[in-house]
Design an enzyme around this catalytic site. Structure first.
Site, PDB file in Angstrom:
ATOM      1  N   ASP A 198    -104.605 -96.647 -21.007  1.00 48.94           N
ATOM      2  CA  ASP A 198    -105.006 -96.536 -19.607  1.00 48.94           C
ATOM      3  C   ASP A 198    -104.008 -95.645 -18.869  1.00 48.94           C
ATOM      4  OD1 ASP A 198    -106.943 -97.987 -17.532  1.00 48.94           O
ATOM      5  OD2 ASP A 198    -104.985 -97.759 -16.577  1.00 48.94           O
ATOM      6  N   ASN A 219    -106.678 -89.262  -7.919  1.00 53.68           N
ATOM      7  CA  ASN A 219    -107.984 -88.931  -7.326  1.00 53.68           C
ATOM      8  C   ASN A 219    -107.934 -88.979  -5.805  1.00 53.68           C
ATOM      9  OD1 ASN A 219    -109.683 -88.278  -9.485  1.00 53.68           O
ATOM     10  ND2 ASN A 219    -110.179 -90.407  -9.914  1.00 53.68           N
ATOM     11  N   ASP A 224    -110.425 -84.805 -12.748  1.00 57.60           N
ATOM     12  CA  ASP A 224    -111.153 -84.454 -13.973  1.00 57.60           C
ATOM     13  C   ASP A 224    -110.307 -83.558 -14.880  1.00 57.60           C
ATOM     14  OD1 ASP A 224    -113.318 -85.924 -13.165  1.00 57.60           O
ATOM     15  OD2 ASP A 224    -114.566 -84.198 -12.623  1.00 57.60           O
ATOM     16  N   GLU A 272    -110.671 -94.046 -16.674  1.00 58.37           N
ATOM     17  CA  GLU A 272    -109.414 -93.543 -17.223  1.00 58.37           C
ATOM     18  C   GLU A 272    -108.946 -94.365 -18.411  1.00 58.37           C
ATOM     19  OE1 GLU A 272    -108.143 -96.200 -13.691  1.00 58.37           O
ATOM     20  OE2 GLU A 272    -109.833 -94.960 -14.293  1.00 58.37           O
TER      21      GLU A 272
END
Length: 295
Positions: free
Chosen positions: A169, A177, A186, A212
């Protein structure tokens, strides 16, 4: 096998519907019985993937899918210069489930077209397989393939133990973000995937489980090796420069893993055990790895 004769009799009215018919045990990949449409050429039963000149079970094995989901699956496969249509369907016989595969050479009677009218069968197949089994953004395998691979390893009779599973993770990815937008996010996911790919062996399977969170499946991998690979990934990600038009992002990841030496476990149980260790790693300050085993 009587089952083969019964199926051939039922298909006798459908002339040229198949070229080869096979009865398969998808767990062992053994072809139990096989025959051609005209019975002029006998085909020796072999491991099912050997027919396609492969050394291991296909990643998108429709026989295994048909067995696990008790449904009919279809795919197109290339063999040398020929294009085959394969239909796999489950059939119960003498209280045991088998997979019947019908193979048809469609090289000379297939029509392909797109807006440019120049697509090849190989390009079409590649596009279809990519969309079905790979994550479009990162190029890693998707959740569907992860489950298929786990099921294959856990059901396979031959010894591929121990098996290690890593769940990865990205730390504080939501902040990336929120601060820089989803386009940068991205790009981070794509570059992160490239970094992980560089840390793995050719035989390892890397997939995106969602958001993620990523998964690595390591067969024939004891806990010592799983810990080594997990730390290699963690340190390489930490040292990598994630740079986008002058913007530099420091990225770390947390890794939880689990190693099994016995296959008496389901795919979801296996994932849950690895995920629990990921939860502990993240709550221990992140940028760390924790791998345990049943021993």
């Amino acid at each position: 096998m009587d089952l083969l004769d019964k199926i051939k009799n039922k298909l006798s009215h459908f002339k040229n519907f198949y070229d080869v018919i096979r009865i398969i045990d998808p767990i062992s990949s053994n072809v139990i019985n096989t025959s051609t449409n005209d019975d002029k050429n006998s085909i020796e039963p072999i491991l099912c993937y050997k027919f396609w000149n492969k050394n291991e079970q296909c990643k998108n094995c429709i026989a295994l899918n048909a067995y696990l989901k008790k449904d009919t699956f279809i795919k197109i496969e290339l063999k040398e210069s020929k294009i085959f249509l394969i239909i796999a369907t489950p059939v119960e016989y003498n209280n045991k489930l088998y997979i019947v595969e019908l193979l048809k050479d469609i090289s000379t009677n297939i029509f392909l077209t797109d807006n440019s009218n120049n697509i090849t069968a190989k390009e079409l197949m590649s596009t279809i397989n990519e969309s079905l089994y790979k994550d479009e953004l990162t190029g890693a395998y998707n959740k569907r393939l992860i489950y298929e691979k786990l099921n294959k390893l856990l059901l396979k009779e031959t010894n591929n133990l121990p098996i290690s599973l890593l769940v990865i993770d990205l730390d504080y990815f939501k902040d990336i973000n929120d601060l820089y937008g989803h386009i940068i996010g991205d790009n981070v996911l794509k570059d992160f995937s490239s970094v992980v790919f560089s840390c793995l062996r050719e035989s390892d399977l890397f997939g995106r489980f969602g958001g993620e969170e990523f998964v690595v499946i390591l067969d024939n991998s004891p806990i010592k090796n799983a810990k080594k690979i997990a730390e290699r990934i963690r340190k390489t990600v930490e040292a990598h420069l994630f740079e986008y038009n002058g913007l530099i992002i420091n990225l770390t990841c947390s890794i939880g893993g689990y190693t099994i030496y016995d296959k008496k476990i389901s795919d979801n149980e296996f994932l849950t055990l690895a995920d629990k260790n990921l939860y502990i790693a993240k709550n221990s300050g992140r940028n760390t790895s924790l791998i345990t085993s049943e021993k």
